[in-house]
Design a protein around this motif. Sequence first.
Motif, PDB file in Angstrom:
ATOM      1  N   ILE A 111       0.995  -1.040   0.042  1.00  0.00           N
ATOM      2  CA  ILE A 111      -0.062   0.032  -0.255  1.00  0.00           C
ATOM      3  C   ILE A 111       1.017   1.270   0.013  1.00  0.00           C
ATOM      4  N   ALA A 112       0.925   2.144  -0.999  1.00  0.00           N
ATOM      5  CA  ALA A 112       1.977   3.192  -1.146  1.00  0.00           C
ATOM      6  C   ALA A 112       1.476   4.182  -0.439  1.00  0.00           C
ATOM      7  N   ASP A 113       0.065   4.514  -0.254  1.00  0.00           N
ATOM      8  CA  ASP A 113      -0.345   5.783   0.477  1.00  0.00           C
ATOM      9  C   ASP A 113      -1.002   5.185   1.614  1.00  0.00           C
ATOM     10  N   PRO A 114      -0.691   4.988   2.933  1.00  0.00           N
ATOM     11  CA  PRO A 114      -1.401   4.674   4.046  1.00  0.00           C
ATOM     12  C   PRO A 114      -2.163   5.846   4.584  1.00  0.00           C
ATOM     13  N   SER A 115      -3.147   6.385   3.901  1.00  0.00           N
ATOM     14  CA  SER A 115      -3.850   7.654   4.629  1.00  0.00           C
ATOM     15  C   SER A 115      -5.266   7.373   4.425  1.00  0.00           C
ATOM     16  N   MET A 116      -6.159   7.831   5.333  1.00  0.00           N
ATOM     17  CA  MET A 116      -7.452   7.628   5.532  1.00  0.00           C
ATOM     18  C   MET A 116      -7.797   6.126   5.464  1.00  0.00           C
ATOM     19  N   LEU A 117      -8.533   5.586   4.737  1.00  0.00           N
ATOM     20  CA  LEU A 117      -9.287   4.385   4.696  1.00  0.00           C
ATOM     21  C   LEU A 117      -8.040   3.411   4.154  1.00  0.00           C
ATOM     22  N   ASN A 118      -6.998   3.829   3.618  1.00  0.00           N
ATOM     23  CA  ASN A 118      -6.010   3.035   3.425  1.00  0.00           C
ATOM     24  C   ASN A 118      -5.367   2.475   4.254  1.00  0.00           C
ATOM     25  N   SER A 119      -5.480   3.251   5.426  1.00  0.00           N
ATOM     26  CA  SER A 119      -4.646   2.618   6.776  1.00  0.00           C
ATOM     27  C   SER A 119      -5.149   1.256   7.128  1.00  0.00           C
ATOM     28  N   LEU A 120      -6.451   1.121   7.092  1.00  0.00           N
ATOM     29  CA  LEU A 120      -7.010  -0.160   7.375  1.00  0.00           C
ATOM     30  C   LEU A 120      -6.624  -1.440   6.262  1.00  0.00           C
ATOM     31  N   ALA A 121      -6.131  -1.106   5.113  1.00  0.00           N
ATOM     32  CA  ALA A 121      -5.730  -1.992   4.182  1.00  0.00           C
ATOM     33  C   ALA A 121      -4.444  -2.403   4.725  1.00  0.00           C
ATOM     34  N   LEU A 122      -3.607  -1.778   5.371  1.00  0.00           N
ATOM     35  CA  LEU A 122      -2.135  -2.245   5.934  1.00  0.00           C
ATOM     36  C   LEU A 122      -2.255  -3.332   6.517  1.00  0.00           C
ATOM     37  N   THR A 123      -3.465  -3.911   7.239  1.00  0.00           N
ATOM     38  CA  THR A 123      -3.360  -5.239   8.074  1.00  0.00           C
ATOM     39  C   THR A 123      -3.947  -6.296   6.846  1.00  0.00           C
ATOM     40  N   THR A 124      -4.093  -6.263   5.899  1.00  0.00           N
ATOM     41  CA  THR A 124      -4.584  -7.305   4.774  1.00  0.00           C
ATOM     42  C   THR A 124      -3.434  -7.858   4.055  1.00  0.00           C
ATOM     43  N   VAL A 125      -3.638  -8.951   3.487  1.00  0.00           N
ATOM     44  CA  VAL A 125      -2.634  -9.520   2.649  1.00  0.00           C
ATOM     45  C   VAL A 125      -2.240  -9.012   1.512  1.00  0.00           C
ATOM     46  N   GLY A 126      -3.009  -7.955   0.976  1.00  0.00           N
ATOM     47  CA  GLY A 126      -2.683  -6.966  -0.353  1.00  0.00           C
ATOM     48  C   GLY A 126      -1.482  -6.181   0.160  1.00  0.00           C
ATOM     49  N   ASN A 127      -1.154  -5.915   1.235  1.00  0.00           N
ATOM     50  CA  ASN A 127      -0.085  -4.913   1.739  1.00  0.00           C
ATOM     51  C   ASN A 127       1.339  -5.737   1.755  1.00  0.00           C
ATOM     52  N   LEU A 128       1.062  -7.254   1.372  1.00  0.00           N
ATOM     53  CA  LEU A 128       2.637  -7.975   1.376  1.00  0.00           C
ATOM     54  C   LEU A 128       3.086  -7.730   0.067  1.00  0.00           C
ATOM     55  N   GLY A 129       2.224  -7.740  -1.013  1.00  0.00           N
ATOM     56  CA  GLY A 129       2.923  -7.458  -2.241  1.00  0.00           C
ATOM     57  C   GLY A 129       3.354  -6.197  -2.746  1.00  0.00           C
ATOM     58  N   GLY A 130       4.742  -6.156  -3.261  1.00  0.00           N
ATOM     59  CA  GLY A 130       5.196  -4.944  -3.862  1.00  0.00           C
ATOM     60  C   GLY A 130       5.667  -5.252  -5.209  1.00  0.00           C
ATOM     61  N   ALA A 131       5.541  -4.134  -5.919  1.00  0.00           N
ATOM     62  CA  ALA A 131       6.147  -4.223  -7.440  1.00  0.00           C
ATOM     63  C   ALA A 131       7.773  -4.693  -7.431  1.00  0.00           C
ATOM     64  N   SER A 132       8.411  -4.179  -6.565  1.00  0.00           N
ATOM     65  CA  SER A 132       9.974  -4.400  -6.364  1.00  0.00           C
ATOM     66  C   SER A 132      10.323  -6.060  -5.805  1.00  0.00           C
ATOM     67  N   ASN A 133       9.476  -6.617  -4.987  1.00  0.00           N
ATOM     68  CA  ASN A 133       9.739  -7.748  -4.524  1.00  0.00           C
ATOM     69  C   ASN A 133       8.539  -8.760  -4.273  1.00  0.00           C
ATOM     70  N   ASN A 134       8.533  -9.869  -5.177  1.00  0.00           N
ATOM     71  CA  ASN A 134       7.676 -10.900  -5.291  1.00  0.00           C
ATOM     72  C   ASN A 134       7.997 -11.783  -4.461  1.00  0.00           C
ATOM     73  N   THR A 135       8.948 -12.321  -3.793  1.00  0.00           N
ATOM     74  CA  THR A 135       9.202 -13.375  -3.251  1.00  0.00           C
ATOM     75  C   THR A 135       9.704 -13.301  -1.697  1.00  0.00           C
ATOM     76  N   ARG A 136      10.062 -12.450  -1.276  1.00  0.00           N
ATOM     77  CA  ARG A 136      10.774 -12.027   0.077  1.00  0.00           C
ATOM     78  C   ARG A 136       9.996 -11.103   0.902  1.00  0.00           C
ATOM     79  N   LEU A 137      10.008 -11.329   2.013  1.00  0.00           N
ATOM     80  CA  LEU A 137       9.269 -10.365   2.908  1.00  0.00           C
ATOM     81  C   LEU A 137      10.345 -10.055   4.321  1.00  0.00           C
ATOM     82  N   THR A 138      10.584  -8.632   4.407  1.00  0.00           N
ATOM     83  CA  THR A 138      11.658  -8.447   5.589  1.00  0.00           C
ATOM     84  C   THR A 138      10.696  -8.208   6.825  1.00  0.00           C
ATOM     85  N   MET A 139      10.944  -8.990   7.924  1.00  0.00           N
ATOM     86  CA  MET A 139      10.184  -9.169   9.254  1.00  0.00           C
ATOM     87  C   MET A 139      10.773  -8.269  10.209  1.00  0.00           C
TER      88      MET A 139
END
Length: 137
Positions: free
Chosen positions: A65-93
């Motif tokens: 999620i590029a812009d975590p403002s307003m209602l997008n901040s709720l989307a930060l806790t969903t699976v859709g926030n894991l994907g990024g265009a730069s990284n498809n296979t790894r996640l930093t914890m």
Amino acid sequence: GRHCMQGGCGEQLDYWDEGQVSEYSQFGPGIVLYFKFIKWMYWVLGICSLLYLPMMIINSNGEGIADPSMLNSLALTTVGNLGGASNNTRLTMPGCRAYNYILDKWFEDSSECILKKQEVGVLYTMIDGVVVVFLVI
């Protein structure tokens, strides 16, 4: 509720081991059962929320999620926030160094706290399985 059979004929199931007559019984069984249902749903929601907490923490540290403002901040806790265009296979914890000895088998690179997204998917599947078993039982 109270109208389920536990063992013998006429024995009522009492989940909360109250063993007493409700104060609202004068208003009828519908009112009593409604409040018992609300009490039961309170505990079920609380336990499910605790079981899903690790998923929400991992998801909130993604970069999808590029812009975590307003209602997008709720989307930060969903699976859709894991994907990024730069990284498809790894996640930093973040914050994993304190529990590195517990989580070591999950990390691709334990010095950088990097997880494979396939392993995160396996973890999510196990958590979902535990919640489903809890809800069925």
